[in-house]
Structures are given as structure tokens and as C-alpha cells.
Design an enzyme around this catalytic site. Structure first.
Site, short mmCIF file in Angstrom:
data_model
loop_
_atom_site.label_atom_id
_atom_site.label_comp_id
_atom_site.label_asym_id
_atom_site.label_seq_id
_atom_site.Cartn_x
_atom_site.Cartn_y
_atom_site.Cartn_z
N SER A 127 0.80 -1.21 0.00
CA SER A 127 0.00 0.00 0.00
C SER A 127 0.84 1.26 0.00
CB SER A 127 -0.93 0.00 1.21
OG SER A 127 -0.17 -0.03 2.39
N LYS A 166 4.20 9.75 3.77
CA LYS A 166 4.16 10.82 2.77
C LYS A 166 4.95 12.02 3.27
CE LYS A 166 0.57 9.27 0.05
NZ LYS A 166 0.57 7.92 0.62
#
Lengths: 208, 208
Positions: A127, A166
Site C-alpha cells: 500500500s 508521505k
DNA sequence: CCCCCTTTCGAACGCTTGTTCTAATAACGT
DNA sequence: ACGTTATTAGAACAAGCGTTCGAAAGGGGG
């Protein structure tokens, strides 16, 4: 910073060699034999010079009390759990730190860059591909409370119940989470929705 | 392989801690103090057990003659160049190996897994994103002549004048190069067109 | 040659340290 | 309770080891 005499550099390289070979430093008399020096006091003399120049560190009155200066330090980084899309990110607590039985990773300080409170997470699942992180990769994390713009962080998105890695940018009224991959688009989330769990300082992938 | 008693594991972790801290192993009497043990012979007893189980190696009659088993070795890996889409992959030669002035990377044997002839390349550009490798990443390479199916290899595509990192599969009449990314499709090339330059054994990314 | 500094030499002192030995104590199955 | 094995105590020995000191030997520069 003077330069070393031929005898001093020979002693220094003998120290490296001995330490690599045996796992512990030599005694003064080992150096005498290894470097074909005639007396212990000559070694003592040159050792003192090497210490002065910062090449070694000595513990006086202690047998084999010679430590090589320079970042040959090995850090033991605990692998405190795994990170996956649908599971919360494990955060180190006082419990998880000292544990000896835990899986761990041996790294040089070159990778941790001398930072403290570094731990590792194993990535489960694919993912995180948009952050260029694959299944099985190890993510090196530093425990931090807040992040600055541009930091690569591990965040837990409360509403979506998702963990992700991120780059973090706080924008007016929203948070932009930018994948570390130019081909992918950022996602925007409510600041209330993000929970910063740590700062990513490195990724390690063992292939095959 | 028996398991360790609580005292033995406490001694073992003390050994790690002492070695990390001071740079040389402790004496038996250091262990007595550090682990709150009452007698040197108790330490001797448990040290003997730890040696039997292979956790440590001892040099008898030698002060501090304790070496930790397990790859705490540090390897210096040369960064011999960079890998980019339009440029040939640098291959190590006898010239490039010994050079001292070269940029290098200090790693533990845990990352190189004891292999010899390991070198590193710095990735320039984002042309390897489909293999989940970013600009600036360091690729750990092992010098090999041939690859086996499934190996992650650095190949030079002669016709396309491209360097790339993919998994290698030799199929009837063609070579399949599979990106290390499930979302990407493989590419197929003529076996004559591929030149294997090395095997990828790891990827290291320093973030920020 | 002489002065000043660095380096070497050899021995001796005294604490350090691994080892060993005997006896005591705990752990544990029968 | 018994015997057997694992573990602990404490002390003592002998070799290991860092340190120190006075003296000697180089080694330039004036």
C-alpha cells in the site's frame, strides 16, 4: 593537527587490524610485538601522541583501554513492529525500548546520522508503493511529536483508518500529503484527521 | 541450541552495552559489577555457557578476551559511480577498488550479508521509479557475470542505450524484465540486447 | 661542538585480571 | 527424603598489564 610519524601510523593501522581480527583492542605489549617495537614505553609514548591528535581515545589504568575515534559505531535499532494500510502504526514506548528479545537491525551511524530514538518498522503489503516503498522494506523512523513542512512522516489517518508514508505540508485549512514519487498525485486531508507518528529518516530494502 | 537463563541474557546485553559504550570488552569483574553478580566464578561459569552456545567467542588467558559472535563487522563499500537512464553503468575494475579517496559507505555485514565484491551506485534521475527506486537512492550491488531467474539485476540495454534495474527472467527466445512494482508491466527484450552488469542486493534511501 | 628537543631503552612497581579450587547452596526429578 | 546436577561463594595464585623513572641515544640549528 600535525601529521603522524611512520611509527605512529603503523601503530594506528595495527590497531585497526587487531580490532577487526580479534574483536578487542591489543595490549601495549601486543603492539610491541605486532609493530616490532623494542619497549613498552615507546608504545606508551606514541600512544600518547595519537591520543593528543584525536585518533584514539584511551581509558587510563585500564587494560586494552584503547578506543578508535571515528564513526565506526554500530547502532542497534529495534524493529518494533510493522506498518500496514489497515493497522495503526506502532509507537515506541518505554516498554518496547529496552526489550532484548526483540528483533533488531544493526546499522552504522552513517545511516541513523547520529540521531537518538531511532526505530524501524517493517512494511507489510504494497500500500505504500506511491511512496516508493515496497512490501518487506524496512523504514527507519525517528520518534518526533511534530513535523515540519517537507518532512517525510508516518501518519495515521483517523477517519480512513489508514497508515501511510508521505511528505507533510501544512497548507491553509488543510494538510497536503505528497507521495515521494513525481508521477503520483498528492492527497489532501483535514488537519484534524492526521496523527503524526514519526519522521522517516531512511528506507532499507534487502533484495532477494 | 538451548535457551539462555535470565542471568545469561543479562550478561549478554551488558556485553553489547559495554562494547558500544567503551569500545572494548569488559573484564570479568566489570561484569560482576555491571550485572550485580556476587562472584567472578559465577561470571566465568555463565561465560562458559554462553561460549558453548556460540553467542560469544573467548580467548583464554587474555584480559577482556571476549568477542561477540554475529556480524558486528563494518564493511566499507565504495560508491563507484552513478546509474542513470542514458549513461552506461560503471563496472568496478581493479583501478576503482582500492582507491582511498573515493566516496564510500559504511555498512554492517547485516546489509551486505557477508558477500564480497560489493559496491554501491547512486541513482540519478527518476527513471527507475517503476522499480521503486528514487532519485538519490543508493543501490547496493554485487559484481556477478550471470544472473539467475528472479534475480534483481542492473542491466544495460544496448539498443535503447538505457540502464535499468529489474528482475531478470529468461524465457524462450526473449528476456522478461519485471519491475519490482506490481502496478507496472514488464518489458520484453532480445537476449542479445541485455548486458548484465551486476546483481542488486539492496537499496538504501536516506530521506531529507 | 653545544644546547634543546624528540625518541628510545630497560627495568621495576603495583594494581588488574583470568583461572582454579573447595565448599556451600539451590533446583529438581524420583 | 534422597541423590544428582546446576549454580553460587569466596579466596588465593600467577600471569597480565599500564605506568613510571632515570638514563641514553639521536637530531637539527646555531
Amino acid at each position: 593537527m600535525k601529521e603522524l610519524s611512520t611509527k605512529q601510523s603503523r601503530i594506528l593501522s595495527f590497531l585497526h587490524q587487531f580490532l577487526d581480527n580479534k574483536g578487542y583492542p591489543p595490549t601495549i605489549r601486543d603492539i610491541v610485538k605486532g609493530c616490532k617495537i623494542s619497549s613498552t614505553s615507546v608504545v606508551e609514548y606514541n600512544l600518547r601522541a595519537l591520543e593528543q591528535e584525536g585518533h584514539i581515545r584511551r581509558d587510563r589504568e585500564v587494560s586494552r583501554g584503547i578506543e578508535l575515534s571515528g564513526g565506526r559505531r554500530i547502532v542497534r535499532v529495534p524493529i518494533i513492529g510493522s506498518i500496514a494500510a489497515g493497522e495503526p502504526i506502532p509507537v515506541p514506548t518505554s516498554d518496547t525500548w529496552g526489550l532484548e528479545a526483540m528483533e533488531s537491525l544493526e546499522l552504522t551511524e552513517e545511516l541513523t546520522r547520529g540521531k537518538k530514538e531511532v526505530y524501524a518498522l517493517k512494511v507489510k503489503g504494497t500500500s505504500m508503493v506511491d511512496a516508493l516503498i515496497n512490501d518487506g522494506d524496512l523504514v527507519l523512523m525517528q520518534q518526533v511529536a511534530t513535523a515540519e513542512n517537507g518532512d517525510m512522516v508516518a501518519v495515521w489517518l483517523k477517519r480512513e483508518k489508514e497508515a501511510t508514508l508521505k511528505r507533510f505540508y501544512l497548507e491553509p485549512g488543510r494538510v497536503r500529503l505528497q507521495p515521494d514519487n513525481e508521477e503520483m498525485k498528492p492527497i489532501y486531508v483535514d488537519p484534524e484527521d492526521v496523527e503524526i507518528q514519526g519522521k522517516v529518516i531512511g528506507v532499507i530494502r534487502k533484495v532477494e
